[in-house]
Design a protein around this motif. Structure first.
Motif, short mmCIF file in Angstrom:
data_model
loop_
_atom_site.label_atom_id
_atom_site.label_comp_id
_atom_site.label_asym_id
_atom_site.label_seq_id
_atom_site.Cartn_x
_atom_site.Cartn_y
_atom_site.Cartn_z
N LEU A 82 0.82 -1.22 0.00
CA LEU A 82 0.00 0.00 0.00
C LEU A 82 0.85 1.27 0.00
CD1 LEU A 82 -2.90 1.19 0.26
CD2 LEU A 82 -2.55 1.18 2.73
N TRP A 83 1.91 1.27 0.79
CA TRP A 83 2.76 2.46 0.87
C TRP A 83 3.50 2.69 -0.43
CZ3 TRP A 83 2.73 6.31 4.19
CH2 TRP A 83 2.07 6.12 5.40
N LYS A 85 2.46 1.74 -3.38
CA LYS A 85 1.43 2.21 -4.33
C LYS A 85 1.13 3.70 -4.10
CE LYS A 85 -2.43 -0.34 -4.89
NZ LYS A 85 -3.43 -1.31 -4.39
N LEU A 86 1.03 4.06 -2.83
CA LEU A 86 0.73 5.45 -2.48
C LEU A 86 1.80 6.39 -3.02
CD1 LEU A 86 -1.00 7.52 -0.90
CD2 LEU A 86 0.40 7.00 1.11
N TYR A 142 1.58 6.85 -6.68
CA TYR A 142 0.27 7.28 -7.20
C TYR A 142 0.37 8.65 -7.89
CZ TYR A 142 -4.56 8.62 -7.61
OH TYR A 142 -5.75 9.04 -8.13
N PHE A 149 -1.92 11.72 -9.53
CA PHE A 149 -3.28 12.27 -9.60
C PHE A 149 -3.70 12.47 -11.05
CE2 PHE A 149 -1.95 13.43 -5.33
CZ PHE A 149 -3.07 13.08 -4.59
N HIS A 176 0.60 15.35 -10.87
CA HIS A 176 1.53 15.30 -9.74
C HIS A 176 1.51 13.91 -9.11
CE1 HIS A 176 3.11 19.29 -9.54
NE2 HIS A 176 1.90 19.81 -9.64
N PHE A 207 2.08 11.56 -5.82
CA PHE A 207 1.95 11.76 -4.38
C PHE A 207 3.29 11.77 -3.66
CE2 PHE A 207 1.93 10.27 -0.06
CZ PHE A 207 1.20 11.30 0.52
N ILE A 231 4.85 15.08 -3.88
CA ILE A 231 4.19 16.06 -3.01
C ILE A 231 4.61 15.83 -1.55
CG2 ILE A 231 1.94 16.80 -2.10
CD1 ILE A 231 0.74 16.21 -4.85
N PHE A 232 4.69 14.56 -1.18
CA PHE A 232 5.11 14.20 0.19
C PHE A 232 6.49 14.78 0.49
CE2 PHE A 232 7.37 11.40 3.10
CZ PHE A 232 6.48 11.24 4.14
N VAL A 279 9.14 5.88 6.99
CA VAL A 279 7.77 5.50 6.65
C VAL A 279 7.77 4.45 5.53
CG1 VAL A 279 7.28 7.34 4.99
CG2 VAL A 279 5.43 6.38 6.30
N LYS A 297 10.21 2.29 5.17
CA LYS A 297 11.06 1.18 5.61
C LYS A 297 12.07 0.80 4.52
CE LYS A 297 7.20 -0.95 8.15
NZ LYS A 297 7.19 -0.16 9.37
N PHE A 324 0.07 24.39 1.30
CA PHE A 324 0.93 24.90 0.22
C PHE A 324 0.57 26.34 -0.11
CE2 PHE A 324 1.21 20.32 -0.33
CZ PHE A 324 2.57 20.14 -0.51
N PHE A 376 -1.55 19.49 3.07
CA PHE A 376 -0.89 18.20 2.80
C PHE A 376 -1.70 17.02 3.34
CE2 PHE A 376 1.55 14.53 4.03
CZ PHE A 376 2.00 14.14 2.78
N VAL A 385 -5.73 4.49 -3.42
CA VAL A 385 -4.96 3.24 -3.52
C VAL A 385 -5.40 2.20 -2.48
CG1 VAL A 385 -2.93 4.35 -4.53
CG2 VAL A 385 -3.06 4.10 -2.04
#
Lengths: 323, 323
Positions: A68-69, A71-72, A75, A77, A85, A87, A90-91, A112, A114, B77, B87, B98
């Motif tokens: 999941l992480w 994929k996130l 990801y 948009f 953009h 994700f 952006i993070f 986050v 790992k 932002f 954010f 996801v």
């Protein structure tokens, strides 16, 4: 454990890291920070942050977090204000805004996700890739080189503007590695920029590491048009300041319809012209093509992303001499 | 440990949760999902996601993660494509894209923010708040009620369109709580929407929980113009289907220049008209004003955010009867 450092950015580096991650290796990535296109370029321009795209790719490649992480972080948009953009980009951009320094950004993102192994940006300075062609033209900005697709002149020289100081942790990593793996990746937009940062060339020259160069499958307009394998190796040597120790070339067959699609974009198979020459390095030729990608695609929906090195095949070749 | 559930969304709920978090309480939040303004509204419209803003506020309020994570989730932002977006809102929106379902979104966000206590969206359905005024006008959309600042007619009725099914976990939580804490928050845009979801009113009526209502400091244009304390209590009762058990009112002094600023926006102190009436509930009056906010501000730069309940003062009042 052997210290292996993968140098670059982009998909090629992602493939190598993904393949090596599962092996008992002290793995790290050193990442180009000159990307200026797409989502990364917009964030860089608009928010005055360091370009997050290549870092994000390496962090995800090394991630051992739940699917999941990953994929996130990959990801993208598809609608609205955030369209195009990613994700993960952006993070990293928001994190840079609230962090003490960029090392805190990397620590937090690595935590986050790992990540197995560290990711080192080659510099924390904001700088741009510039290239001078033999025809006298100069192009500034990684994205502009990337998009300079009608240029057929060769690149005479590449430099950074402004000059950039190195991340000392990256320098230390170069000096203490057993292997430096360069590529696959576009020679001037994904690889060379790393070696243009002050002090990197010297660190590589003084490093006991073996240098492994994985040559691209295809030429790239605007930077390696008509390049054969020897041209890639010679250009790389110019920026490295030393020979590669091992050169890895694909000899697996690429389907004709894909070659044709590339030809339509003025890009060709990187021809192996190395056999007859005097070599200062060991040559490894193997089938390295990710053929699983072909099955899902059809001639009428081809894109550049169909042709990739296979992470497992590459890892098999690499671990033979690393382990 | 006493089970305490804070109901609402927005800053008032943030203040209550932040204050109660440090006490030995089984704490949770039930959150309105009808926000349609600002960053949340744009994400909701453009990406077809559930409105993330109120959830994000509650998750951050309950977070025991390092300060950096809380700062990251509240970061807004200031430039470029992402201007005005928060954010945390982007994080929840991408995560929804996801994830398997919204419970996975909540688990993942709670994990990374290390939230103390659960956050329950009142519904997973996409729905809009609608209000009918006594003058016959109907307004659809939480943000449109919020922005209907020249309306002086009273709200006759509020409903959701389309009707919304409840999150069963929220229903269970209501039924098993010792205290339900409602507000502070704008009566029609932050509080009432929760009770309009199918089955919520019935759950509250059958719950053994004591209902605690923290009345707003000021009236709000478009929804509680000229409302006194009794008007707030009566309107809430209409949607709850039962009386509050404890009503908490501020009796701390608000500086004149702030009152004047509000008067300029047609908003006034919520007058305490409860003393002479027959009460079905216990009344607690205390100084609840966050005066630290006043020091940093000057009359020429006043904004609505200067006037807030103080989380510690509120927690002191609440824990007196909770613990």
């Amino acid at each position: 454990m052997k210290k292996v450092t993968v140098i670059g950015g982009g998909t090629g580096t992602f493939v190598v890291l993904s393949g090596l991650k599962v092996h008992p290796i002290d793995l790290a990535a050193i990442v180009t920070m000159m990307d200026s296109g797409g989502s990364t370029g917009r964030l860089r321009d608009q928010l005055k942050v360091l370009p997050p795209g290549d870092l994000r790719q390496c962090l995800v490649a090394l991630s051992e977090a739940p699917e999941l992480w990953r994929k996130l972080f990959l990801y993208r948009f598809e609608h609205g204000d955030l369209i195009g953009h990613n994700f993960g980009n952006i993070f990293l951009s928001a994190l840079e805004k609230v962090s003490r320094d960029y090392n805190e950004v990397l620590e937090t993102a690595s935590f986050v996700l790992k990540t197995k192994g560290e990711v080192f940006p080659i510099t924390f300075d904001k700088t741009h890739l510039c290239v001078e062609y033999e025809n006298g033209k100069t192009v500034r900005g990684e994205n502009n080189v990337e998009e300079n697709i009608h240029e057929t002149s060769r690149i005479k020289n590449a430099y950074l503007d402004p000059r950039a100081k190195p991340n000392q942790n990256a320098i230390e990593r170069i000096k203490s590695s057993d292997f430096l793996i360069i590529g696959p990746g576009d020679l001037y937009t994904s690889i060379t920029p790393v070696f243009l940062v002050d002090g990197v060339r010297e660190a590589i020259q003084s490093s006991p590491a073996k240098i492994v160069y994985i040559v691209n499958l295809m030429t790239k307009t605007g930077q390696t048009t008509n390049y054969k394998a020897s041209d890639h190796i010679n250009d790389l040597k110019k920026y490295l300041g030393r020979d590669s120790d091992i050169v890895i070339l694909n000899d697996g067959k690429i389907p004709n319809e894909i070659l044709q699609w590339y030809r339509g974009h003025n890009e060709n198979l990187v021809e192996n012209d190395l056999l007859e020459r005097k070599k200062n390095w060991e040559l490894i030729e193997k089938d390295l093509i990710d053929t699983r990608r072909f099955e899902k695609n059809h001639a009428d929906t081809l894109t550049r992303s169909i042709l990739r090195h296979d992470s497992e095949k590459l890892a098999n070749v690499l671990t033979k001499f690393i382990l």
